[in-house]
Scaffold this motif. Sequence first.
Motif: not given
Length: 215
Positions: A189-199
């Motif tokens: 949970t609450n992992q660092p994600l790329s700002s473009t992961l869901f783009t």
Amino acid sequence: MIKKYILFIALSTVGLFSYGQNADKAKALLDDVYNKVKSYDNIYIEFQSSLENTEANLKQETNGNVTLSGEKYVLNYLGAEQLYDGKKVYTIVPENEEVTIEDVNEEEDNVSPSKMLTFYKTGHNYKWDILQNVGGRKIQYVKLTPIDSNSEIKSVLLGIDTETKHIYKLIQTGNNGTKTTITVNSFKTNQPLSSTLFTFNEKKYEDKGYYITRN
């Protein structure tokens, strides 16, 4: 004869009271799971999936992973990647060099990964089931039966880790005898994600020569 009726009513009342308690316990545990899931900014799950139908001589096993943040997700499963950015679903199949872009119908979208951990909130009856010890973890099962008598699903067993309140296993049995089992191997949970992961980057796949279709 009267005594027999009284005994029958007494036993029935105890049975109904016990069933009601079990249903309440099951719903309370599911509510705990729901609230825990909703408290996270994002969730990363690695899972194993198996599909089995004895009559059809069918048995298939595969692994996958999914990253969830709110309604958005990225799912890697069966050699394909599926991305949902909150508006559209993008299915990328590298083997075929193909991308399919689809709008989402919220009324029909009942099985998306973003709802995998919360689908049980509505439309089911609940029943307290068995408790298992899995590697020192206490896994409590809750049985869900669809209220809709026309449902293709006969029942769903949810195995819940009683300490973390995370779902460990889902076993779905269809009316056609097909059993689908999803086992969670890793839950972060609450992992660092790329700002473009869901783009979705359409140009990236155009440059690769992928065939892009819109439905």
